[in-house]
Design a protein around this motif. Structure first.
Motif, PDB file in Angstrom:
ATOM      1  N   ILE A  19       0.879  -1.096  -0.095  1.00 47.37           N
ATOM      2  CA  ILE A  19      -0.040   0.177   0.006  1.00 47.37           C
ATOM      3  C   ILE A  19       0.557   1.232  -0.052  1.00 47.37           C
ATOM      4  O   ILE A  19       0.373   2.189  -0.112  1.00 47.37           O
ATOM      5  CB  ILE A  19      -0.908  -0.125   1.253  1.00 47.37           C
ATOM      6  N   SER A  21       3.341   3.658  -2.129  1.00 46.04           N
ATOM      7  CA  SER A  21       4.069   3.709  -3.055  1.00 46.04           C
ATOM      8  C   SER A  21       5.314   4.567  -3.228  1.00 46.04           C
ATOM      9  O   SER A  21       6.015   4.433  -4.225  1.00 46.04           O
ATOM     10  CB  SER A  21       2.971   4.643  -4.103  1.00 46.04           C
ATOM     11  N   VAL A  44      -0.763   4.190  -2.219  1.00 45.62           N
ATOM     12  CA  VAL A  44      -1.228   3.766  -3.494  1.00 45.62           C
ATOM     13  C   VAL A  44      -2.359   4.681  -3.867  1.00 45.62           C
ATOM     14  O   VAL A  44      -2.852   4.975  -5.047  1.00 45.62           O
ATOM     15  CB  VAL A  44      -1.281   2.476  -3.972  1.00 45.62           C
ATOM     16  N   ASN A  45      -3.315   5.070  -3.099  1.00 49.16           N
ATOM     17  CA  ASN A  45      -4.439   5.767  -3.247  1.00 49.16           C
ATOM     18  C   ASN A  45      -4.086   7.255  -3.213  1.00 49.16           C
ATOM     19  O   ASN A  45      -5.136   8.122  -3.179  1.00 49.16           O
ATOM     20  CB  ASN A  45      -5.515   5.314  -2.296  1.00 49.16           C
ATOM     21  N   GLN A  46      -2.923   7.417  -2.987  1.00 53.15           N
ATOM     22  CA  GLN A  46      -2.482   9.121  -2.974  1.00 53.15           C
ATOM     23  C   GLN A  46      -2.603   9.804  -1.458  1.00 53.15           C
ATOM     24  O   GLN A  46      -2.362  10.927  -1.673  1.00 53.15           O
ATOM     25  CB  GLN A  46      -3.067  10.005  -4.005  1.00 53.15           C
ATOM     26  N   ASP A  47      -3.164   9.033  -0.806  1.00 51.82           N
ATOM     27  CA  ASP A  47      -3.120   9.661   0.718  1.00 51.82           C
ATOM     28  C   ASP A  47      -1.820   9.644   1.169  1.00 51.82           C
ATOM     29  O   ASP A  47      -0.774   9.208   0.698  1.00 51.82           O
ATOM     30  CB  ASP A  47      -4.078   8.601   1.654  1.00 51.82           C
ATOM     31  N   LEU A  73      -5.969  12.323   4.126  1.00 51.18           N
ATOM     32  CA  LEU A  73      -6.749  12.062   2.856  1.00 51.18           C
ATOM     33  C   LEU A  73      -7.075  12.961   1.931  1.00 51.18           C
ATOM     34  O   LEU A  73      -7.355  14.423   2.079  1.00 51.18           O
ATOM     35  CB  LEU A  73      -8.365  11.612   3.541  1.00 51.18           C
ATOM     36  N   LYS A  75      -9.197  13.652  -1.229  1.00 53.48           N
ATOM     37  CA  LYS A  75     -10.451  13.190  -2.178  1.00 53.48           C
ATOM     38  C   LYS A  75     -11.343  14.447  -2.701  1.00 53.48           C
ATOM     39  O   LYS A  75     -11.457  15.520  -2.077  1.00 53.48           O
ATOM     40  CB  LYS A  75     -11.384  12.527  -1.047  1.00 53.48           C
TER      41      LYS A  75
END
Length: 93
Positions: A19, A21, A44-47, A73, A75
């Protein structure tokens, strides 16, 4: 376990995480009987996750003195801070 070996293990676990990156090591040091590690991680979700830990050896056992983390976070272009936590061992300032 030696303190510098513990820092190496932390970095190895972060590098092998599915998880994470990217990792930016902000600070790492061993001074006499204490160690410190701080890193900024992009997930990996850019958090974004920032972690810091200070630790020592007592009776040849690793003991965490202080631990902090912060998760931001991302979003829809907005940033929200989800967690900011601090842990201290009993008896530590």
């Amino acid at each position: 376990m030696e303190l510098d070996q513990y820092i190496s293990e932390i970095k190895a676990k972060l590098n092998s995480s599915l998880i994470v990156s990217s990792i930016d090591i902000v600070d790492e040091r061993v001074l006499f009987d204490r160690g410190y590690f701080r890193a900024r991680l992009t997930l990996v979700n850019q958090d974004f996750l920032e972690i810091a830990e200070s630790f020592t050896l007592q009776d040849e056992q690793l003991v965490t003195l202080d631990y902090r983390y912060q998760l931001n976070l991302f979003k829809s272009g907005l940033v929200s801070r989800l967690v900011c936590c601090k842990f201290k061992q009993k008896g530590q300032g």
